[in-house]
Motif scaffolding. Sequence first.
Motif, PDB file in Angstrom:
ATOM      1  N   UNK A 147       0.755  -1.388  -0.126  1.00 34.58           N
ATOM      2  CA  UNK A 147      -0.633  -0.715  -0.102  1.00 34.58           C
ATOM      3  C   UNK A 147       0.876   1.297   0.050  1.00 34.58           C
ATOM      4  N   UNK A 148       1.719   1.275   0.793  1.00 35.13           N
ATOM      5  CA  UNK A 148       2.686   2.196   0.725  1.00 35.13           C
ATOM      6  C   UNK A 148       3.611   2.626  -0.700  1.00 35.13           C
ATOM      7  N   UNK A 149       4.086   1.328  -1.001  1.00 29.56           N
ATOM      8  CA  UNK A 149       5.006   1.646  -2.847  1.00 29.56           C
ATOM      9  C   UNK A 149       5.974   2.353  -2.250  1.00 29.56           C
ATOM     10  N   UNK A 150       6.283   3.556  -2.781  1.00 21.43           N
ATOM     11  CA  UNK A 150       7.300   4.199  -3.315  1.00 21.43           C
ATOM     12  C   UNK A 150       7.248   4.632  -1.849  1.00 21.43           C
ATOM     13  N   UNK A 151       7.214   5.038  -1.289  1.00 22.04           N
ATOM     14  CA  UNK A 151       7.591   6.375   0.117  1.00 22.04           C
ATOM     15  C   UNK A 151       8.067   5.395   1.168  1.00 22.04           C
ATOM     16  N   UNK A 152       7.525   3.962   1.203  1.00 23.21           N
ATOM     17  CA  UNK A 152       8.765   2.843   2.057  1.00 23.21           C
ATOM     18  C   UNK A 152       9.246   2.866   1.177  1.00 23.21           C
ATOM     19  N   UNK A 153      10.667   3.591   0.901  1.00 16.94           N
ATOM     20  CA  UNK A 153      12.427   3.320   0.656  1.00 16.94           C
ATOM     21  C   UNK A 153      13.105   2.739   2.167  1.00 16.94           C
ATOM     22  N   UNK A 154      13.914   2.937   1.311  1.00 19.87           N
ATOM     23  CA  UNK A 154      15.311   1.819   2.205  1.00 19.87           C
ATOM     24  C   UNK A 154      15.656   3.680   3.149  1.00 19.87           C
ATOM     25  N   UNK A 155      16.556   2.708   4.581  1.00 19.51           N
ATOM     26  CA  UNK A 155      15.939   4.235   5.579  1.00 19.51           C
ATOM     27  C   UNK A 155      14.767   4.272   5.830  1.00 19.51           C
ATOM     28  N   UNK A 156      13.586   4.078   5.944  1.00 20.81           N
ATOM     29  CA  UNK A 156      12.596   4.627   6.309  1.00 20.81           C
ATOM     30  C   UNK A 156      11.965   2.974   6.826  1.00 20.81           C
ATOM     31  N   UNK A 157      10.727   3.451   8.102  1.00 23.25           N
ATOM     32  CA  UNK A 157      10.477   2.533   8.421  1.00 23.25           C
ATOM     33  C   UNK A 157       9.226   2.849   8.668  1.00 23.25           C
ATOM     34  N   UNK A 158       8.253   1.183   9.201  1.00 23.82           N
ATOM     35  CA  UNK A 158       6.605   1.342   9.610  1.00 23.82           C
ATOM     36  C   UNK A 158       6.784   1.839  11.049  1.00 23.82           C
ATOM     37  N   UNK A 159       5.825   2.925  11.693  1.00 20.43           N
ATOM     38  CA  UNK A 159       5.924   3.373  12.589  1.00 20.43           C
ATOM     39  C   UNK A 159       5.066   3.629  13.466  1.00 20.43           C
ATOM     40  N   UNK A 160       4.451   3.554  14.682  1.00 16.17           N
ATOM     41  CA  UNK A 160       3.422   3.988  15.925  1.00 16.17           C
ATOM     42  C   UNK A 160       2.423   2.902  15.198  1.00 16.17           C
ATOM     43  N   UNK A 161       1.657   3.356  15.229  1.00 19.10           N
ATOM     44  CA  UNK A 161       0.293   2.126  15.496  1.00 19.10           C
ATOM     45  C   UNK A 161       0.190   1.618  14.447  1.00 19.10           C
ATOM     46  N   UNK A 162       0.779   1.784  13.684  1.00 16.23           N
ATOM     47  CA  UNK A 162       0.820   0.678  11.806  1.00 16.23           C
ATOM     48  C   UNK A 162       1.732  -0.776  12.705  1.00 16.23           C
ATOM     49  N   UNK A 163       2.536   0.296  12.866  1.00 19.79           N
ATOM     50  CA  UNK A 163       3.700  -0.932  13.399  1.00 19.79           C
ATOM     51  C   UNK A 163       3.288  -1.753  15.069  1.00 19.79           C
ATOM     52  N   UNK A 164       2.662  -0.828  15.771  1.00 22.54           N
ATOM     53  CA  UNK A 164       1.929  -1.951  16.864  1.00 22.54           C
ATOM     54  C   UNK A 164       0.610  -2.782  16.209  1.00 22.54           C
ATOM     55  N   UNK A 165       0.088  -2.385  14.572  1.00 18.54           N
ATOM     56  CA  UNK A 165      -0.868  -3.178  13.839  1.00 18.54           C
ATOM     57  C   UNK A 165      -0.332  -4.697  14.075  1.00 18.54           C
ATOM     58  N   UNK A 166       1.526  -3.921  13.059  1.00 20.57           N
ATOM     59  CA  UNK A 166       1.592  -5.108  12.288  1.00 20.57           C
ATOM     60  C   UNK A 166       1.894  -7.037  13.464  1.00 20.57           C
ATOM     61  N   UNK A 167       2.587  -5.993  14.770  1.00 19.85           N
ATOM     62  CA  UNK A 167       3.064  -6.687  16.218  1.00 19.85           C
ATOM     63  C   UNK A 167       1.423  -7.241  16.616  1.00 19.85           C
ATOM     64  N   UNK A 168       0.186  -7.116  15.932  1.00 24.79           N
ATOM     65  CA  UNK A 168      -0.807  -7.908  17.018  1.00 24.79           C
ATOM     66  C   UNK A 168      -1.151  -6.882  17.877  1.00 24.79           C
ATOM     67  N   UNK A 169      -0.934  -5.921  18.315  1.00 32.35           N
ATOM     68  CA  UNK A 169      -1.173  -5.246  19.259  1.00 32.35           C
ATOM     69  C   UNK A 169      -2.084  -4.090  19.388  1.00 32.35           C
ATOM     70  N   UNK A 170      -2.292  -3.785  17.971  1.00 32.40           N
ATOM     71  CA  UNK A 170      -3.590  -2.622  17.160  1.00 32.40           C
ATOM     72  C   UNK A 170      -4.787  -3.635  16.353  1.00 32.40           C
ATOM     73  N   UNK A 171      -5.586  -1.909  16.372  1.00 30.75           N
ATOM     74  CA  UNK A 171      -6.592  -3.314  14.928  1.00 30.75           C
ATOM     75  C   UNK A 171      -5.679  -2.268  14.360  1.00 30.75           C
ATOM     76  N   UNK A 172      -7.238  -2.593  13.139  1.00 34.59           N
ATOM     77  CA  UNK A 172      -6.292  -2.311  11.598  1.00 34.59           C
ATOM     78  C   UNK A 172      -5.822  -0.977  11.220  1.00 34.59           C
TER      79      UNK A 172
END
Length: 214
Positions: free
Chosen positions: A75-100
């Motif tokens: 979904x992020x496409x070209x915005x998620x290039x090397x040197x960047x990372x998913x963070x905050x509630x998006x990262x928590x969702x990846x870990x199964x700790x937050x809603x979609x």
Amino acid sequence: MERTIPRSEPAEPQLLHPAPVRGALQVILVDAPFTLNELQALRLRGSLREMLPGAYVSAAHPDNSVTRARVAAAVAGEQLVPGRALCKCTAAWVYGCAPMPRELDIVVPRYHRPCAPTPRMVLRLSEGAMDEDQICTVGGIAVTSPLRTAMDIAFNSELRESLPVLAAINDSARLRCGYREMFEQINAQVRRPGRRRALMAITRLMDTELPAAG
């Protein structure tokens, strides 16, 4: 305007031309080429699973951290290039700790231009330092570590949003990020804006048990 292809019954999607994503996982996005109505019908039939708003995968794929990270990257496409990372509630969702999430949070190392509008999800880019020990790789995708994720949420989110997510991170044995580690990290960041709110959240959680998000 949404286009609808008249059909007596939605056809099964041809998983040969989905949006590109790292690894074997294939992600189908709205209008690429199926409409939202068609994808929702396939979801109701049990053929697809909606992982993020407008982003679907085959129901055969497990709903786990690897799948979530790779869908977010698609979904992020070209915005998620090397040197960047998913963070905050998006990262928590990846870990199964937050809603979609309804928006995707991405941390960048330096000043950035605002993201162009996307028909899929709002992308929020925030500037922040990223040490190597604060970044994990999940399914080949850069995601802030559980502790860094907890700190970003504690310092930046309102209590009604942060409390259940922090509780879920604490309750996850595999993440190894408990209230004590969070409390010590907050205490060490004496000049970071939002410290009072972060301390309030952690001390409240340490004193009372709260149902976790997820």
